[in-house]
Design a protein around this motif. Structure first.
Motif, PDB file in Angstrom:
ATOM      1  N   VAL A 322       0.839  -1.197   0.000  1.00 14.45           N
ATOM      2  CA  VAL A 322       0.000   0.000   0.000  1.00 14.45           C
ATOM      3  C   VAL A 322       0.875   1.249   0.000  1.00 14.45           C
ATOM      4  O   VAL A 322       2.010   1.235   0.465  1.00 14.45           O
ATOM      5  CB  VAL A 322      -0.950   0.030   1.224  1.00 14.45           C
ATOM      6  N   SER A 323       0.306   2.333  -0.512  1.00 12.59           N
ATOM      7  CA  SER A 323       1.012   3.615  -0.482  1.00 12.59           C
ATOM      8  C   SER A 323       0.984   4.189   0.924  1.00 12.59           C
ATOM      9  O   SER A 323       0.214   3.756   1.789  1.00 12.59           O
ATOM     10  CB  SER A 323       0.379   4.589  -1.471  1.00 12.59           C
ATOM     11  N   ASP A 324       1.824   5.187   1.150  1.00 16.13           N
ATOM     12  CA  ASP A 324       2.013   5.707   2.498  1.00 16.13           C
ATOM     13  C   ASP A 324       1.022   6.804   2.888  1.00 16.13           C
ATOM     14  O   ASP A 324       1.376   7.730   3.624  1.00 16.13           O
ATOM     15  CB  ASP A 324       3.446   6.212   2.681  1.00 16.13           C
ATOM     16  N   VAL A 325      -0.222   6.707   2.405  1.00 15.38           N
ATOM     17  CA  VAL A 325      -1.238   7.633   2.900  1.00 15.38           C
ATOM     18  C   VAL A 325      -1.594   7.197   4.320  1.00 15.38           C
ATOM     19  O   VAL A 325      -1.584   6.005   4.641  1.00 15.38           O
ATOM     20  CB  VAL A 325      -2.478   7.699   1.983  1.00 15.38           C
ATOM     21  N   LYS A 326      -1.906   8.141   5.153  1.00 13.91           N
ATOM     22  CA  LYS A 326      -1.862   7.969   6.608  1.00 13.91           C
ATOM     23  C   LYS A 326      -2.677   6.798   7.146  1.00 13.91           C
ATOM     24  O   LYS A 326      -2.161   5.944   7.882  1.00 13.91           O
ATOM     25  CB  LYS A 326      -2.308   9.271   7.275  1.00 13.91           C
ATOM     26  N   ALA A 327      -3.974   6.735   6.827  1.00 12.16           N
ATOM     27  CA  ALA A 327      -4.849   5.748   7.459  1.00 12.16           C
ATOM     28  C   ALA A 327      -4.435   4.321   7.122  1.00 12.16           C
ATOM     29  O   ALA A 327      -4.293   3.475   8.010  1.00 12.16           O
ATOM     30  CB  ALA A 327      -6.300   5.991   7.058  1.00 12.16           C
ATOM     31  N   LYS A 342       6.196   4.676  -1.251  1.00 10.89           N
ATOM     32  CA  LYS A 342       5.933   6.101  -1.360  1.00 10.89           C
ATOM     33  C   LYS A 342       4.871   6.326  -2.430  1.00 10.89           C
ATOM     34  O   LYS A 342       4.961   5.758  -3.527  1.00 10.89           O
ATOM     35  CB  LYS A 342       7.208   6.860  -1.730  1.00 10.89           C
ATOM     36  N   GLU A 343       3.873   7.125  -2.103  1.00 18.56           N
ATOM     37  CA  GLU A 343       2.782   7.331  -3.064  1.00 18.56           C
ATOM     38  C   GLU A 343       3.310   7.978  -4.340  1.00 18.56           C
ATOM     39  O   GLU A 343       4.200   8.816  -4.316  1.00 18.56           O
ATOM     40  CB  GLU A 343       1.664   8.169  -2.431  1.00 18.56           C
ATOM     41  N   ARG A 344       2.772   7.498  -5.481  1.00 13.09           N
ATOM     42  CA  ARG A 344       3.130   7.965  -6.823  1.00 13.09           C
ATOM     43  C   ARG A 344       4.585   7.661  -7.206  1.00 13.09           C
ATOM     44  O   ARG A 344       5.084   8.189  -8.207  1.00 13.09           O
ATOM     45  CB  ARG A 344       2.867   9.471  -6.991  1.00 13.09           C
ATOM     46  N   ASP A 345       5.273   6.843  -6.424  1.00 11.67           N
ATOM     47  CA  ASP A 345       6.686   6.551  -6.690  1.00 11.67           C
ATOM     48  C   ASP A 345       6.797   5.138  -7.261  1.00 11.67           C
ATOM     49  O   ASP A 345       6.811   4.148  -6.534  1.00 11.67           O
ATOM     50  CB  ASP A 345       7.477   6.669  -5.385  1.00 11.67           C
ATOM     51  N   SER A 346       6.901   5.049  -8.599  1.00 12.00           N
ATOM     52  CA  SER A 346       6.915   3.742  -9.255  1.00 12.00           C
ATOM     53  C   SER A 346       8.195   2.962  -8.940  1.00 12.00           C
ATOM     54  O   SER A 346       8.178   1.729  -8.865  1.00 12.00           O
ATOM     55  CB  SER A 346       6.738   3.905 -10.769  1.00 12.00           C
ATOM     56  N   GLU A 347       9.297   3.663  -8.744  1.00  7.77           N
ATOM     57  CA  GLU A 347      10.547   2.976  -8.424  1.00  7.77           C
ATOM     58  C   GLU A 347      10.464   2.310  -7.055  1.00  7.77           C
ATOM     59  O   GLU A 347      10.909   1.176  -6.869  1.00  7.77           O
ATOM     60  CB  GLU A 347      11.726   3.960  -8.478  1.00  7.77           C
ATOM     61  N   ASP A 348       9.895   3.009  -6.091  1.00  9.13           N
ATOM     62  CA  ASP A 348       9.753   2.437  -4.752  1.00  9.13           C
ATOM     63  C   ASP A 348       8.750   1.288  -4.760  1.00  9.13           C
ATOM     64  O   ASP A 348       8.936   0.270  -4.085  1.00  9.13           O
ATOM     65  CB  ASP A 348       9.318   3.516  -3.757  1.00  9.13           C
ATOM     66  N   PHE A 349       7.678   1.446  -5.551  1.00  9.05           N
ATOM     67  CA  PHE A 349       6.694   0.373  -5.705  1.00  9.05           C
ATOM     68  C   PHE A 349       7.386  -0.891  -6.238  1.00  9.05           C
ATOM     69  O   PHE A 349       7.214  -1.992  -5.707  1.00  9.05           O
ATOM     70  CB  PHE A 349       5.591   0.829  -6.657  1.00  9.05           C
ATOM     71  N   ALA A 350       8.186  -0.726  -7.285  1.00 16.90           N
ATOM     72  CA  ALA A 350       8.882  -1.865  -7.893  1.00 16.90           C
ATOM     73  C   ALA A 350       9.860  -2.498  -6.906  1.00 16.90           C
ATOM     74  O   ALA A 350       9.988  -3.735  -6.845  1.00 16.90           O
ATOM     75  CB  ALA A 350       9.622  -1.410  -9.153  1.00 16.90           C
ATOM     76  N   LEU A 351      10.542  -1.670  -6.148  1.00 14.06           N
ATOM     77  CA  LEU A 351      11.496  -2.169  -5.153  1.00 14.06           C
ATOM     78  C   LEU A 351      10.798  -3.076  -4.142  1.00 14.06           C
ATOM     79  O   LEU A 351      11.298  -4.160  -3.801  1.00 14.06           O
ATOM     80  CB  LEU A 351      12.154  -0.979  -4.437  1.00 14.06           C
TER      81      LEU A 351
END
Length: 396
Positions: A322-327, A342-351
């Motif tokens: 999941v992305s790092d939005v608070k809830a 990290k939200e909107r961060d495709s590199e971090d998503f892939a990692l």
């Protein structure tokens, strides 16, 4: 007590309304549901013990609802219907579902002076900022999220009790209103035990994905849901994980943009758009997946709202990304049920996908943590006890 729930749309379907009503009925209350009808539904009907009272509405009234706090027409029309509903059913306490119809309810209640519960399904003033019709003429000039936010604060202070969906929403409301903490309770949109107990699994559907490493997304595919981030990662992930497949069960008007993104990146073999499917198929799709995702964009609405899908995912023992939005970040970290990108961060998503792909044992452990959390701590029959207590407090 005779509880009058007020909903400004058709019923069914509305899982939150139905879940709350059934729980209150099981606790010994009678629930009467005011709702609207645009089709040929019976005006009076019993649905799972709920006394459904439908009031015929028109397309004009539907359009006026968007202008509820720009002009008084919608509230005036609904006020008369609600007044009749309250009187005809001898209602003892009112339960308002969301703020769109709240002004009409408070107007109608002047002659009854009944205790009122305001149930905020979401941070409506914040999410309105993303509605397409508020970005174009004439909605851009006729509808003001700021006015709706001010109205929400007025209604919160008028209500005897307030219900929200997350602890983050509770804190946000307390920070900008005069309500005391004892008068606001959290009733999250968790899943019922029936969702994960003895589910019906479609073996043929599961077999479709036998040799795939499935990333699964279920739900609305609007831009703010972040699927463009997930799609962008596949351009590199397909080299590291040749069997990867993003399965999207859902749809929205944003689908043409997502399809174009897939085409531009030549990812047609790596993304499977399934469109809206019946909820009865969700268990099969989740069972077929390796990782389940919720890559929401950060905004004030998402920071205070859970996507119900994450609890559906977790209940079947699947690790979530999941992305790092608070809830959602807070609840996933609390349960240790997945990884955060990290939200909107495709590199971090892939990692994070690669990290989970490389370690089967880690995926299984995170999935088991989530399963335990949902099946033992965070399921509807348990979390709804706060709602039952709220009504016990009103009764006393």
């Amino acid at each position: 007590m005779r509880i009058g729930m007020i909903l400004d749309k058709q019923f069914p379907p509305d899982p939150r309304v139905e879940n709350e009503a059934i729980s209150l009925i099981e606790a010994g209350h009678q629930v009467f549901l005011f709702c609207l009808s645009y089709d040929k539904y019976p005006l009076q009907e019993k649905v799972n013990g709920i006394n459904v009272c439908r009031f015929s509405s028109s397309k004009l009234e539907y359009k006026l609802s968007a202008l509820a706090y720009s002009f008084p027409f919608y509230s005036k029309i609904m006020e008369k219907k609600i007044g009749y509903f309250l009187s005809e059913n001898n209602i003892e306490v009112i339960h308002i579902h969301d703020i769109q119809i709240a002004q009409a309810v408070f107007n109608a209640n002047k002659q009854f002076q009944l205790p009122t519960v305001l149930d905020l399904h979401e941070n409506r003033p914040e999410i309105m900022k993303f509605y397409p019709h508020l970005k174009t003429f004439p909605g851009k000039y006729l509808i003001s999220p700021k006015v709706w936010k001010n109205k929400e604060e007025v209604f919160v202070n008028k209500a005897k009790k307030v219900v929200v969906v997350t602890n983050e929403a509770r804190e946000e409301i307390l920070s900008r209103t005069h309500i005391v903490s004892n008068d606001i309770c959290v009733v999250p949109n968790t899943v019922r035990k029936g969702f994960f107990k003895a589910p019906k699994i479609d073996a043929n559907l599961v077999k479709e994905f036998d040799n795939k490493f499935v990333l699964l997304y279920i739900g609305d595919t609007g831009d703010r849901r972040g699927l463009s981030t997930a799609i962008a990662t596949l351009h590199s992930l397909k080299n590291d994980i040749p069997e990867i497949l993003l399965v999207i069960v859902g749809a929205s008007t944003n689908d043409s943009n997502l399809l174009q993104q897939v085409k531009d990146l030549s990812l047609e073999n790596y993304v499977d758009f399934r469109g809206w499917q019946d909820a009865s198929t969700f268990a099969s799709y989740i069972s077929s997946s390796a990782i389940c995702i919720s890559p929401l964009h950060q905004n004030r609405h998402h920071d205070t709202t859970y996507a119900n899908k994450i609890f559906q995912y977790m209940s079947f023992g699947k690790p979530v990304l999941v992305s790092d939005v608070k809830a959602q970040k807070n609840v996933i970290e609390h349960a240790n049920a997945g990884l955060i990108h990290k939200e909107r961060d495709s590199e971090d998503f892939a990692l994070k996908v690669n990290e989970l792909y490389a370690n089967d044992g880690y995926r299984i452990k995170l999935g088991e943590n989530g399963k335990y959390f949902v099946q033992n701590e965070f399921y509807w029959e348990k979390t709804s006890k706060e709602l039952i207590k709220l009504y016990s407090d009103i009764k006393s």
